[in-house]
Design an enzyme around this catalytic site. Structure first.
Site, PDB file in Angstrom:
ATOM      1  N   ARG A 160       0.310  -4.806  -1.754  1.00  0.00           N
ATOM      2  CA  ARG A 160       1.245  -4.180  -0.831  1.00  0.00           C
ATOM      3  C   ARG A 160       2.561  -4.955  -0.907  1.00  0.00           C
ATOM      4  O   ARG A 160       2.591  -6.122  -1.304  1.00  0.00           O
ATOM      5  CB  ARG A 160       0.702  -4.209   0.595  1.00  0.00           C
ATOM      6  CG  ARG A 160      -0.662  -3.544   0.755  1.00  0.00           C
ATOM      7  CD  ARG A 160      -1.176  -3.715   2.168  1.00  0.00           C
ATOM      8  NE  ARG A 160      -2.494  -3.113   2.346  1.00  0.00           N
ATOM      9  CZ  ARG A 160      -3.643  -3.744   2.168  1.00  0.00           C
ATOM     10  NH1 ARG A 160      -3.651  -5.026   1.797  1.00  0.00           N
ATOM     11  NH2 ARG A 160      -4.795  -3.126   2.351  1.00  0.00           N
ATOM     12  N   LYS A 185      -4.202  -7.169   4.965  1.00  0.00           N
ATOM     13  CA  LYS A 185      -4.344  -6.702   6.336  1.00  0.00           C
ATOM     14  C   LYS A 185      -5.547  -7.368   6.987  1.00  0.00           C
ATOM     15  O   LYS A 185      -6.562  -7.604   6.348  1.00  0.00           O
ATOM     16  CB  LYS A 185      -4.518  -5.185   6.360  1.00  0.00           C
ATOM     17  CG  LYS A 185      -3.245  -4.424   6.018  1.00  0.00           C
ATOM     18  CD  LYS A 185      -3.448  -2.931   6.187  1.00  0.00           C
ATOM     19  CE  LYS A 185      -2.151  -2.168   5.954  1.00  0.00           C
ATOM     20  NZ  LYS A 185      -2.310  -0.709   6.114  1.00  0.00           N
ATOM     21  N   HIS A 258       5.138   1.277  -2.981  1.00  0.00           N
ATOM     22  CA  HIS A 258       3.719   1.592  -2.850  1.00  0.00           C
ATOM     23  C   HIS A 258       3.239   2.479  -3.998  1.00  0.00           C
ATOM     24  O   HIS A 258       2.036   2.550  -4.272  1.00  0.00           O
ATOM     25  CB  HIS A 258       3.469   2.293  -1.507  1.00  0.00           C
ATOM     26  CG  HIS A 258       2.195   1.860  -0.850  1.00  0.00           C
ATOM     27  ND1 HIS A 258       1.959   0.568  -0.426  1.00  0.00           N
ATOM     28  CD2 HIS A 258       1.064   2.554  -0.563  1.00  0.00           C
ATOM     29  CE1 HIS A 258       0.756   0.493   0.112  1.00  0.00           C
ATOM     30  NE2 HIS A 258       0.186   1.689   0.034  1.00  0.00           N
ATOM     31  N   ARG A 261       1.350   0.481  -6.451  1.00  0.00           N
ATOM     32  CA  ARG A 261      -0.016   0.186  -5.993  1.00  0.00           C
ATOM     33  C   ARG A 261      -0.933   1.377  -6.295  1.00  0.00           C
ATOM     34  O   ARG A 261      -2.031   1.206  -6.817  1.00  0.00           O
ATOM     35  CB  ARG A 261       0.008  -0.125  -4.498  1.00  0.00           C
ATOM     36  CG  ARG A 261      -1.352  -0.374  -3.851  1.00  0.00           C
ATOM     37  CD  ARG A 261      -1.120  -0.848  -2.418  1.00  0.00           C
ATOM     38  NE  ARG A 261      -2.303  -0.812  -1.589  1.00  0.00           N
ATOM     39  CZ  ARG A 261      -3.214  -1.776  -1.508  1.00  0.00           C
ATOM     40  NH1 ARG A 261      -3.089  -2.865  -2.261  1.00  0.00           N
ATOM     41  NH2 ARG A 261      -4.248  -1.674  -0.705  1.00  0.00           N
ATOM     42  N   HIS A 284      -9.452  -3.018   0.320  1.00  0.00           N
ATOM     43  CA  HIS A 284      -9.940  -2.021   1.266  1.00  0.00           C
ATOM     44  C   HIS A 284     -11.443  -1.815   1.129  1.00  0.00           C
ATOM     45  O   HIS A 284     -11.947  -0.729   1.336  1.00  0.00           O
ATOM     46  CB  HIS A 284      -9.236  -0.681   1.042  1.00  0.00           C
ATOM     47  CG  HIS A 284      -7.916  -0.577   1.705  1.00  0.00           C
ATOM     48  ND1 HIS A 284      -7.768  -0.274   3.038  1.00  0.00           N
ATOM     49  CD2 HIS A 284      -6.654  -0.747   1.232  1.00  0.00           C
ATOM     50  CE1 HIS A 284      -6.474  -0.247   3.343  1.00  0.00           C
ATOM     51  NE2 HIS A 284      -5.785  -0.528   2.271  1.00  0.00           N
ATOM     52  N   TYR A 293     -21.690  -7.900  -3.199  1.00  0.00           N
ATOM     53  CA  TYR A 293     -22.109  -8.553  -4.440  1.00  0.00           C
ATOM     54  C   TYR A 293     -20.902  -8.823  -5.319  1.00  0.00           C
ATOM     55  O   TYR A 293     -20.783  -9.896  -5.918  1.00  0.00           O
ATOM     56  CB  TYR A 293     -23.105  -7.647  -5.168  1.00  0.00           C
ATOM     57  CG  TYR A 293     -23.670  -8.229  -6.425  1.00  0.00           C
ATOM     58  CD1 TYR A 293     -23.313  -7.709  -7.668  1.00  0.00           C
ATOM     59  CD2 TYR A 293     -24.563  -9.289  -6.389  1.00  0.00           C
ATOM     60  CE1 TYR A 293     -23.832  -8.228  -8.837  1.00  0.00           C
ATOM     61  CE2 TYR A 293     -25.089  -9.820  -7.548  1.00  0.00           C
ATOM     62  CZ  TYR A 293     -24.720  -9.281  -8.764  1.00  0.00           C
ATOM     63  OH  TYR A 293     -25.229  -9.805  -9.925  1.00  0.00           O
TER      64      TYR A 293
END
Length: 335
Positions: A160, A185, A258, A261, A284, A293
């Site tokens: 970001r 975030k 963005h 991204r 995310h 994992y």
């Protein structure tokens, strides 16, 4: 003496959002802006004595009128309206536990539903477009090497904008295997592998700019201050405009940071990387066994990401329309 409502609002912003739930500074500012607008609306519509904050402001009907005012008077999009409502719901949930006498008032706000709007399309650039874009900065000039380093890392890392702005020299490891550490975030830390090509660009850039201190910001303006969001956007747009003159068909009408991204996510998918690893890479990831994992075994994540590292002169594998749409839907929902 301050009222219990004012005290709760103050605590919500100074303690709950940044310390308890760990929201970023930008998210806190966005929530703050919501309250500023709400109190402006309350003043204009005489919902309370001027300059005072009273519980009547949070009446459900007043909040619904406020949301409509955002759209009609301030030309806010449905998405922005829903973001403002999300901020008010977050406070209402917090206040329900701290202002028991007003629990019914805040519960009514929690019952307000988000407004449905038209689906947003996800903007992203093709591999050819990114390749052309990254060829625009001239690495032999002072600003050129910075622009190349910024755009290359912005795309390579899938970060970001704020994550890129916050990167300090100490967050980078240029020794093989090269990585950068970013705080996303919710203050979640993730380590992102970067290719040897981008590591070499960063190395040349930091040497030219004499960036050696661990707490030095990686990207700064001419005043030595960290780049702002508008500064990053300006650099991207400047180089996009040059590239667009050569091949206008590769670029849409509006390019924003963005987009890089989104582009990285799409190109990873095109290269065969599983959505699980893409979600982890972007910060995310959901709580599933496979993603845990992947997180607890960095070499597995590194293997997939390095195999899919972007090669300017490489050939991208074909991918199905269904796979492409799956990622587009996920991007619209989560990013």
């Amino acid at each position: 003496m301050k009222s219990s409502l004012v005290i709760s609002i103050t605590s919500f912003f100074t303690n709950y959002l940044p310390n308890i739930v760990g929201y970023s500074e930008n998210t806190v500012k966005s929530y703050r802006d919501t309250f500023v607008l709400l109190f402006k609306f309350a003043d204009e519509h005489h919902l309370c004595p001027r300059g005072r904050i009273v519980i009547d402001i949070f009446n459900k009907e007043n909040i619904l009128q406020f949301l409509e005012w955002l759209e009609t008077d301030r030309n806010a999009s449905v998405s922005t309206r829903n973001q403002r409502l999300a901020a008010l719901k977050s406070f209402s949930k917090y206040a329900s536990s701290n202002l028991i006498e007003y629990i019914n008032t805040f519960q009514q706000i929690l019952d307000i539903k988000l407004k449905k709007g038209t689906s947003k399309t996800v903007d992203y650039l093709t591999v050819d477009a990114v390749s052309l874009l990254l060829k625009q900065p001239t690495s032999d000039t002072h600003d050129g090497i910075r622009d190349l380093a910024l755009l290359s890392l912005l795309y390579e890392s899938g970060c970001r904008v704020q994550e890129i702005i916050d990167i300090q020299f100490g967050n980078i490891s240029l020794k093989k295997p090269a990585t950068i550490t970013v705080i996303g975030k919710g203050r979640k830390v993730r380590i992102i592998p970067i290719s040897s090509n981008v590591a070499a660009i960063i190395s040349a850039y930091t040497a030219k700019y004499k960036i050696t201190g661990s707490q030095q910001f990686l990207f700064t303006n001419k005043h030595g201050e960290p780049l702002t969001r508008s500064g990053v956007s300006y650099i991207l747009q400047k180089n996009t405009d040059i590239a667009k003159k050569q091949h206008p068909e590769l670029f849409g009408p509006k390019i924003h940071p963005h987009v890089l991204r989104h582009s990285k996510a799409m190109h990873l998918l095109e290269s065969g990387v599983n959505l699980i690893y893409i979600r982890d890479f972007l910060g995310h990831s959901s709580v599933t066994t496979t993603e845990i994992y992947a997180k607890s075994n960095p070499e597995i994540k590194r293997k997939f990401l390095e195999e899919a590292a972007f090669n300017i002169d490489g050939i991208v594998n074909k991918f199905s329309d269904k796979e492409k749409q799956t990622l587009l839907d996920w991007l619209k929902k989560n990013i």
